[in-house]
Enzyme design. Structure first.
Site, PDB file in Angstrom:
ATOM      1  N   GLU A  61      26.007 -22.007   6.878  1.00  0.00           N
ATOM      2  CA  GLU A  61      24.665 -21.674   6.407  1.00  0.00           C
ATOM      3  C   GLU A  61      24.458 -20.165   6.328  1.00  0.00           C
ATOM      4  O   GLU A  61      23.774 -19.669   5.417  1.00  0.00           O
ATOM      5  CB  GLU A  61      23.623 -22.292   7.345  1.00  0.00           C
ATOM      6  N   GLY A 311      35.641 -14.787   9.599  1.00  0.00           N
ATOM      7  CA  GLY A 311      35.143 -14.011   8.470  1.00  0.00           C
ATOM      8  C   GLY A 311      36.174 -13.681   7.419  1.00  0.00           C
ATOM      9  O   GLY A 311      35.948 -12.776   6.600  1.00  0.00           O
TER      10      GLY A 311
END
Length: 422
Positions: A61, A311
């Protein structure tokens, strides 16, 4: 009455909830930090700036919220974003994505859904609007926002049939919450129909904001570096894998016949606390493994590259020849395939896709993705793609077209949010 009982259940469960946080912190220390925020005592300072509150529960999200946050910061230059999460990985992702904005983006954990904690949180920050990403509907939070005259928007919203059935079982609690959300921006018409059936007063179809996420140049450079470290070996990526899937993948990888010479399997578990566990699964099968965190002078002859970094998903996609999106070999609903398509990578998916059913079905129909029945079928399809450059190129072109056709959801969403923000 239903919300009163719900609140009572929260208070009674709170000692167990906090104990579970401490327990999870054994493997993921981030769960033992910022406890006061979860109880409604945020660390971040109050501000006289216009505060736009975006709640993004975890990694997926938060990454999906990136184009929305960036556009809001641009559209409202005197504002700041209050970005809340529920997980340490979501918080870390938010810091890596938005840390360069300094004080214009502040982060906090969302307080537990009790009226007292939510009320204290709202009094501290006084947001102009509350923007919930995807599926986050908290009854006391929504009621507290209504009392404080903070309009709530549910954006990039999706609701599967399974979630709809679960919501209906909650009865008046969920129906009252849906009625109190003045704006819902749904990903698809099917999502919109399900949400309307719960009584939401205004539901618009804007598409998925995830299609507007742009691969950062630094991630593409890192992907090229990873590719060079693998010495251009034929590379199959299994991304965002979940517990139970890695064993199926590794066993099928060992069973598959006639892999291309030097074929490299890359596994990136979805949850960082499982990195060590997955490494043990690999070595227990006699396969050699190289961890991304220790990668310095090349993958060498390792059978498997373990993606134990956060990431870097765009970099992994950029480095591979084709990709499987995890959560789909087992009944877990599947993860997002949009990022892989945005980089023009052929995508393989399993049977269990209810979390992203519409996007997955369209990608399969468009020739951007291929559905497989089990782990052995997955490996057979992966090997065929690794050996067939023309097939990879064709699927990749379809993937790019599929991703490009759906862009623009962020702008449509912000246009709707202006009505709430003013």
């Amino acid at each position: 009455m239903s919300r009163l009982l719900y609140s009572l259940a929260w208070y009674l469960a709170l000692p167990l909830v906090l104990a579970r946080l401490w327990w999870r912190g054994r493997k993921e220390p981030g769960y033992r930090a910022h406890w006061a925020e979860r109880l409604g005592f945020p660390d971040a300072a109050a501000s006289h700036r216009l505060t736009l509150w975006v709640h993004a529960v975890s990694v997926g999200e938060t990454r999906a919220a990136e184009p929305l946050v960036e556009m809001l910061l641009k559209e409202y230059p005197d504002s700041r974003i209050l970005l809340t999460h529920m997980t340490p990985t979501g918080r870390a992702t938010g810091k890596s994505l938005f840390g360069h904005h300094g004080e214009r983006v502040v982060q906090s954990y969302l307080p537990y859904d009790t009226g007292f904690m939510v009320g204290r949180f709202l009094k501290r920050f006084r947001p102009r609007v509350c923007i919930l990403m995807e599926t986050e509907v908290w009854p006391n939070l929504i009621a507290g926002c209504a009392r404080a005259n903070v309009p709530v928007a549910l954006v990039n919203a999706r609701l599967s049939e399974r979630s709809l059935r679960r919501g209906r079982k909650m009865g008046a609690l969920m129906l009252d919450a849906a009625h109190a959300i003045p704006l819902v921006a749904a990903q698809t018409e099917l999502d919109a129909e399900r949400i309307r059936s719960l009584g939401a007063p205004k539901v618009a179809v804007t598409g998925s904001i995830k299609f507007d996420v742009v691969p950062p140049a630094a991630a593409l450079e890192k992907g090229a570096w990873l590719r060079a470290q693998a010495a251009d070996r034929p590379t199959f990526l299994c991304a965002s894998t979940r517990e139970g899937e890695e064993a199926l993948i590794l066993d099928a990888w060992q069973r598959v016949d006639a892999k291309p010479p030097g074929a490299l399997l890359v596994i990136v578990p979805r949850h960082p606390q499982r990195f060590d566990e997955v490494e043990k699964l690999i070595t227990a099968r006699g396969l050699s493994v190289q961890r991304r965190s220790r990668l310095q002078t090349g993958v060498g002859s390792a059978d498997v590259l373990l993606g134990d970094s956060m990431g870097e998903m765009f970099a992994y996609y950029a480095a591979c020849d084709c990709a499987f999106i995890g959560g789909r070999l087992m009944p877990l609903g599947g993860q997002n395939l949009i990022e892989a398509c945005a980089l023009g990578k052929p995508v393989l998916v399993g049977e269990h896709t209810f979390n992203f059913a519409d996007a997955t079905e369209e990608a399969v129909t468009d020739g951007a993705a291929l559905r497989v029945s089990d782990a052995d079928a997955l490996m057979a399809a992966a090997v065929r793609l690794l050996e067939d450059e023309a097939a990879r190129s064709s699927m990749g072109a379809h993937a790019l077209a599929f991703a490009g056709r759906h862009r623009g959801a962020t702008l449509r969403t912000v246009e709707l949010l202006r009505q709430l923000i003013g």
